[in-house]
Design an enzyme around this catalytic site. Structure first.
Site, PDB file in Angstrom:
ATOM      1  N   LYS A 563     -39.066  23.763 -17.608  1.00 35.90           N
ATOM      2  CA  LYS A 563     -39.694  23.193 -16.419  1.00 35.90           C
ATOM      3  C   LYS A 563     -40.867  24.096 -16.090  1.00 35.90           C
ATOM      4  O   LYS A 563     -41.003  25.170 -16.686  1.00 35.90           O
ATOM      5  CB  LYS A 563     -38.708  23.139 -15.246  1.00 35.90           C
ATOM      6  CG  LYS A 563     -37.941  24.455 -15.049  1.00 35.90           C
ATOM      7  CD  LYS A 563     -36.933  24.381 -13.907  1.00 35.90           C
ATOM      8  CE  LYS A 563     -35.673  23.613 -14.232  1.00 35.90           C
ATOM      9  NZ  LYS A 563     -35.550  22.357 -13.507  1.00 35.90           N
ATOM     10  N   LYS A 569     -37.963  27.845  -8.731  1.00 34.36           N
ATOM     11  CA  LYS A 569     -37.089  27.317  -9.779  1.00 34.36           C
ATOM     12  C   LYS A 569     -36.203  28.416 -10.387  1.00 34.36           C
ATOM     13  O   LYS A 569     -35.267  28.145 -11.122  1.00 34.36           O
ATOM     14  CB  LYS A 569     -37.919  26.634 -10.865  1.00 34.36           C
ATOM     15  CG  LYS A 569     -38.594  25.334 -10.391  1.00 34.36           C
ATOM     16  CD  LYS A 569     -39.487  24.753 -11.483  1.00 34.36           C
ATOM     17  CE  LYS A 569     -40.210  23.481 -11.083  1.00 34.36           C
ATOM     18  NZ  LYS A 569     -39.373  22.259 -11.171  1.00 34.36           N
ATOM     19  N   THR A 671     -36.166  16.020 -12.335  1.00 31.92           N
ATOM     20  CA  THR A 671     -35.891  14.904 -13.237  1.00 31.92           C
ATOM     21  C   THR A 671     -35.453  15.439 -14.602  1.00 31.92           C
ATOM     22  O   THR A 671     -34.769  14.726 -15.349  1.00 31.92           O
ATOM     23  CB  THR A 671     -37.131  13.997 -13.429  1.00 31.92           C
ATOM     24  OG1 THR A 671     -38.256  14.813 -13.771  1.00 31.92           O
ATOM     25  CG2 THR A 671     -37.419  13.218 -12.163  1.00 31.92           C
ATOM     26  N   LYS A 675     -32.571  14.032 -17.484  1.00 36.51           N
ATOM     27  CA  LYS A 675     -32.718  13.871 -18.939  1.00 36.51           C
ATOM     28  C   LYS A 675     -31.596  14.607 -19.670  1.00 36.51           C
ATOM     29  O   LYS A 675     -31.018  14.094 -20.627  1.00 36.51           O
ATOM     30  CB  LYS A 675     -34.069  14.427 -19.406  1.00 36.51           C
ATOM     31  CG  LYS A 675     -35.273  13.712 -18.817  1.00 36.51           C
ATOM     32  CD  LYS A 675     -36.558  14.512 -19.089  1.00 36.51           C
ATOM     33  CE  LYS A 675     -37.637  14.155 -18.092  1.00 36.51           C
ATOM     34  NZ  LYS A 675     -38.754  15.137 -18.083  1.00 36.51           N
TER      35      LYS A 675
HETATM   36  C1  LIG Z   1     -39.110  16.005 -17.099  1.00 37.58           C
HETATM   37  C2  LIG Z   1     -40.238  16.928 -17.274  1.00 37.58           C
HETATM   38  C3  LIG Z   1     -40.606  17.798 -16.242  1.00 37.58           C
HETATM   39  C4  LIG Z   1     -39.841  17.901 -14.946  1.00 37.58           C
HETATM   40  O1  LIG Z   1     -38.814  18.850 -15.094  1.00 37.58           O
HETATM   41  P1  LIG Z   1     -38.032  19.457 -13.817  1.00 37.58           P
HETATM   42  O2  LIG Z   1     -36.925  20.214 -14.442  1.00 37.58           O
HETATM   43  O3  LIG Z   1     -37.556  18.293 -13.025  1.00 37.58           O
HETATM   44  O4  LIG Z   1     -39.005  20.309 -13.098  1.00 37.58           O
HETATM   45  C5  LIG Z   1     -41.676  18.638 -16.446  1.00 37.58           C
HETATM   46  N1  LIG Z   1     -42.370  18.625 -17.602  1.00 37.58           N
HETATM   47  C6  LIG Z   1     -42.036  17.818 -18.622  1.00 37.58           C
HETATM   48  C7  LIG Z   1     -42.827  17.860 -19.888  1.00 37.58           C
HETATM   49  C8  LIG Z   1     -40.974  16.931 -18.496  1.00 37.58           C
HETATM   50  O5  LIG Z   1     -40.668  16.106 -19.504  1.00 37.58           O
END
Ligand SMILES: *Cc1c(COP(=O)(O)O)cnc(C)c1O
Length: 830
Positions: A563, A569, A671, A675
């Site tokens: 992230k 974070k 998000t 995933k």
């Molecule tokens: C999903 C995604 C994010 C978001 O990640 P978080 O853990 O929710 O901050 C950021 N960058 C990429 C390339 C992603 O695919």
């Protein structure tokens, strides 16, 4: 069948392009020879990719046209998703999947002797976004196409996307991402829809033909916005929606003064300024404060997009705007496009002579705002003097919106001057500022947060005054991700296994995954599930070996945090845990050990010093850990460079443990967490953002919870003493000592003092020390759980099985039910 014009019908009657593998082979050969003009001598991955992409694109084109015609004929309500970022990634694999051409393409490429993997890798990521917010926009438009909702994405066609990150001596280095250099098969320039966007000048009054006094914006410097359209295919449904990205370019007008003075080259060079607007994406995850070019970008997007929508409206309805609000909705992705509120007012009043009240009624019923952050420093404010120089007429309107709003407030709360000051769109500080979030709230009929906790905190805290005034405007829309890209496309082994057992309905109805839950009790199924995970871990191991030179053993636990790098974070907390594990190994405390491979990746904003220090710390700790013979396979760690969408497509399927460890109350939703869950990872996480809902869905037993709650975080302000915590905790003391004694900076003394200082600071807003012990304990639970392979696999299956809520299909359904109220449009296909 088609109601189109005669000459259109004749085009429609051209036979539709075939879908068999032979048709694809012919297409590839034809494009290779005739579109690209190549011979066998110039076969390269790049050209093979282009011929294949053009062949797939042919299959999108007809559906695209049919969708546009159907939307026009239906003439129903439409939504425009306005976003400064669309983090699309690669398009080829997604198009093949959504067109249902997987098998035919595989066969065609096999017959032609082309390596499928190399074709995928030949495409450059479209990195027109920073992180979660931009990726959300990309998942949204995918789901809208699959739900057949008439939604168009509007954004900026940045010449340079998110920078490319490399790691040099452990430090982040940025390189420009010139993603368009080798061309972009997926975009279609549409110069006929070019719009002029105004800057500068001043506003003046004049009298119209009926003697009414009016205002207009004159003497402006105009910039042209040229649209480039990208097709967004729905899943096997014939729908192809549009993502329209604007490129800035100069008008054909010269500065006549300079021109006549003989400085031809100088007056042409001035045009550069116009081209700069869409040159580069700002690489700041939270906010870019006060940069003039960024405000230009925001207005450029807002003005071009609104003019484009109004152009289409006037073409069909003439200049009657009575039903405009019933037929159009603008969803604002954060405050970035919020100047749209004033721009729509301006166009309706100045260009179409609507009264203030009529224009305001329309504006307030078409704008909807999504908030993405609780960090107060990330709330956008623009200096009034900047607005006044760049967008004088727009500022007039913002002032008027504010004046009327403050009048209403004064009526509602007589004498409450403090409240009026707090809620004013114009902040009265030494430099007057426009508060963009307040402009968005006042101008919109809907305001939503992106996870339940986040929406609650907005109403209770940040926007409480507005919530008291208009509770009915506030709502929650929990984020999601598209399972097409994030499972079906990127995790072929698991998708195949799931489909074999429960059918492929989950690709459009993610809730159906819950049928997997009972299968978790079947040993044979678990074995197959674990085999998929192993295959995905082997794939990631190969990539890690290739880019980091470190061997990840696929039997170890893959512990992953990818992230943006940001203090909230708490990648730092993750590193502290790794150092703790290293310390345990060094002191021989390794009974019942679980081998771990820790992967951390993400980009730091180039100007964010602490984030860059954290990357350096990860790199240095990794170097020490990976090269210590005492450690061996017990622990490996890498900093994975240049994290991006295509990297996540390899990483998410391979994760065992998903790190979602932000300080509670700071991550709006997340998000990445979704995933990972879909791909069968277990989460170790705080009660923050959508983690709360993930835990609710999968159950407490299948989630490793730790840390303070958002309430406890708030309460701890003012009585937080990290040094006391560290002193009382032997493990923590040893970890801090290892960093502070220079164990990870042998040749770089004092390198990490800012980091250790931040952890030890009573004002540390991220409370890293407060959560150390409970994090270590949760990690230990995860380690122990991983040793029971059968039980772990069960929990992995449950995570996938109960991830149905986190599809953007659900999210878009909710937006549509509560905010947009669109009817699906099915294109007629022959
Ligand atoms: C999903 C995604 C994010 C978001 O990640 P978080 O853990 O929710 O901050 C950021 N960058 C990429 C390339 C992603 O695919």
């Amino acid at each position: 069948m088609s109601k189109a014009q005669p000459h259109i019908r004749s085009i429609t009657e051209v036979p539709r392009v075939g879908q068999s593998s032979d048709d694809l082979i012919q297409g590839i050969q034809r494009h290779f020879l005739r579109t690209l003009g190549l011979s066998e001598a110039c076969i390269s991955d790049h050209y093979k990719y282009q011929a294949l992409a053009l062949t797939i694109r042919d299959r999108l084109m007809e559906n695209w046209r049919d969708t546009k015609e159907a939307v026009q004929e239906t003439n129903g309500k439409r939504t425009y998703y306005l976003s400064l970022e669309f983090l699309i990634g690669r398009a080829l694999g997604n198009a093949i999947l959504n067109l249902g051409l997987n098998e035919q393409t595989t066969k065609a490429l096999h017959d032609l002797g082309i390596n499928c993997e190399e074709m995928i890798e030949a495409e450059h990521d479209a990195g027109l976004g920073n992180g979660g917010l931009g990726r959300l926009a990309a998942c949204f438009i995918d789901s809208c196409a699959t739900l057949q909702l008439p939604v168009t994405g509007y954004g900026i066609r940045y010449e340079y996307g998110m920078f490319r990150q490399s790691i040099v001596n452990g430090f982040q280095q940025e390189a420009p991402d010139h993603w368009l250099r080798e061309g972009n098969i997926w975009e279609m320039e549409r110069p006929e829809y070019t719009q002029a966007v105004h800057f500068g000048g001043y506003s003046e009054t004049y009298h119209d033909d009926n003697g009414n006094m009016r205002l207009r914006w004159v003497n402006t410097n105009d910039v042209l916005a040229v649209p480039f359209d990208t097709p967004i295919p729905g899943y096997k449904n014939g729908t192809v929606n549009t993502l329209r990205l604007w490129k800035s370019t100069a008008t054909d007008e010269f500065d006549l003064g300079e021109f006549n003075a003989g400085d031809y080259a100088g007056s042409v060079a001035q045009k550069n300024n116009a081209e700069h607007i869409s040159m580069v994406l700002y690489p700041n995850d939270s906010n870019e404060n006060g940069k003039e070019l960024r405000l230009r970008q925001q207005y450029f997007l807002a003005s071009a997009s609104i003019k484009d929508v109004i152009r289409q409206w006037v073409e069909v309805n003439g200049e009657d705007f009575t039903h405009f609000a019933a037929k159009n909705c603008f969803q604002l992705n954060d405050t970035h496009p919020t100047v749209s509120v004033a721009e729509l007012m301006r166009i309706l009043m100045d260009d179409y002579w609507l009264t203030w009240d009529d224009a305001w009624e329309i504006t307030q019923n078409t704008m909807a705002y999504t908030n993405h952050t609780l960090l107060p420093e990330a709330l956008e404010r623009w200096p009034v003097h900047l607005f006044s120089r760049l967008l004088p007429r727009v500022l007039d309107i913002i002032y008027e919106i504010n004046a009327r709003f403050l009048q209403d407030l004064a009526k509602k709360y007589p004498g409450d001057v403090a409240r009026q000051r707090r809620m004013s769109i114009i902040e009265e500080s030494d430099v007057q500022q426009v508060r963009m979030a307040y402009l968005a709230i006042v101008g919109s009929f809907s305001i939503n947060g992106v996870a339940q906790l986040h929406s609650d905190l907005l109403a209770e805290g940040l926007f409480n005054d507005f919530y008291q005034l208009w509770p009915e405007k506030f709502n929650n829309k929990t984020n999601g991700v598209t399972q097409r890209r994030w499972m079906a496309w990127c995790n072929k082994p698991l998708s195949k296994l799931i489909t074999t057992h429960i059918g492929d309905g989950w690709i459009t109805q993610l809730d159906e995954l819950k049928q997997l839950a009972p299968l978790a009790d079947k040993p044979a199924f678990r074995k197959q599930w674990a085999a998929c995970k192993l295959e995905n871990k082997e794939r990631l191991s190969a990539v890690v070996k290739d880019v980091c030179g470190v061997a990840f053993s696929p039997t170890a636990m893959f512990d992953i945090q990818v992230k943006r790098i940001h203090e909230y974070k708490r990648q730092l907390l993750n590193v502290l845990h790794v150092i703790h594990l290293y310390d345990r190994i060094k002191r021989g405390d390794t009974d019942n050990w679980t081998n771990r491979c820790v992967l951390i990746g993400g980009k730091a904003a180039p100007g964010y010093y602490m984030a860059k220090q954290i990357i350096k710390l990860v790199s240095n700790v990794a170097d020490v850990v990976n090269s210590d013979p005492d450690v061996g396979d017990k622990l490996k760690m890498v900093f994975f460079p240049n994290y991006r969408v295509s990297a996540m497509e390899v990483i998410a399927p391979a994760a065992d443990l998903s790190e979602q460890i932000s300080t509670a109350g700071k991550e709006a939703s997340g998000t990445g967490n979704m995933k990972f869950m879909m791909n069968g990872a277990l989460t170790i996480g705080t009660l923050d953002g959508a983690n709360i809902e993930i835990r609710e869905e999968v159950g407490d037993k299948n989630f490793f919870l730790f840390g303070l709650t958002a309430e406890e975080v708030e309460a701890s302000r003012g009585n937080y003493n990290p040094n006391t915590i560290i002193e009382a905790d032997d493990d923590f003391k040893r970890v801090m000592n290892l960093i502070e004694c220079g164990h990870f900076s042998q040749f770089e003394p004092g390198l990490f003092t800012s980091i250790t200082g931040a952890i030890r600071c009573n004002d540390d807003p991220w409370l890293t020390a407060a959560d150390f012990r409970s994090y270590i304990e949760a990690q230990q639970k995860a380690s122990m759980a991983y040793q029971d392979k059968e039980q772990w696999t069960k929990m992995s299956i449950y995570n996938t099985a109960y991830s149905g809520k986190f599809s953007t299909d659900r999210t878009m359904h909710d937006y549509n039910r509560d905010i947009w109220k669109l009817k699906p449009v099915k294109p007629q296909t022959s």
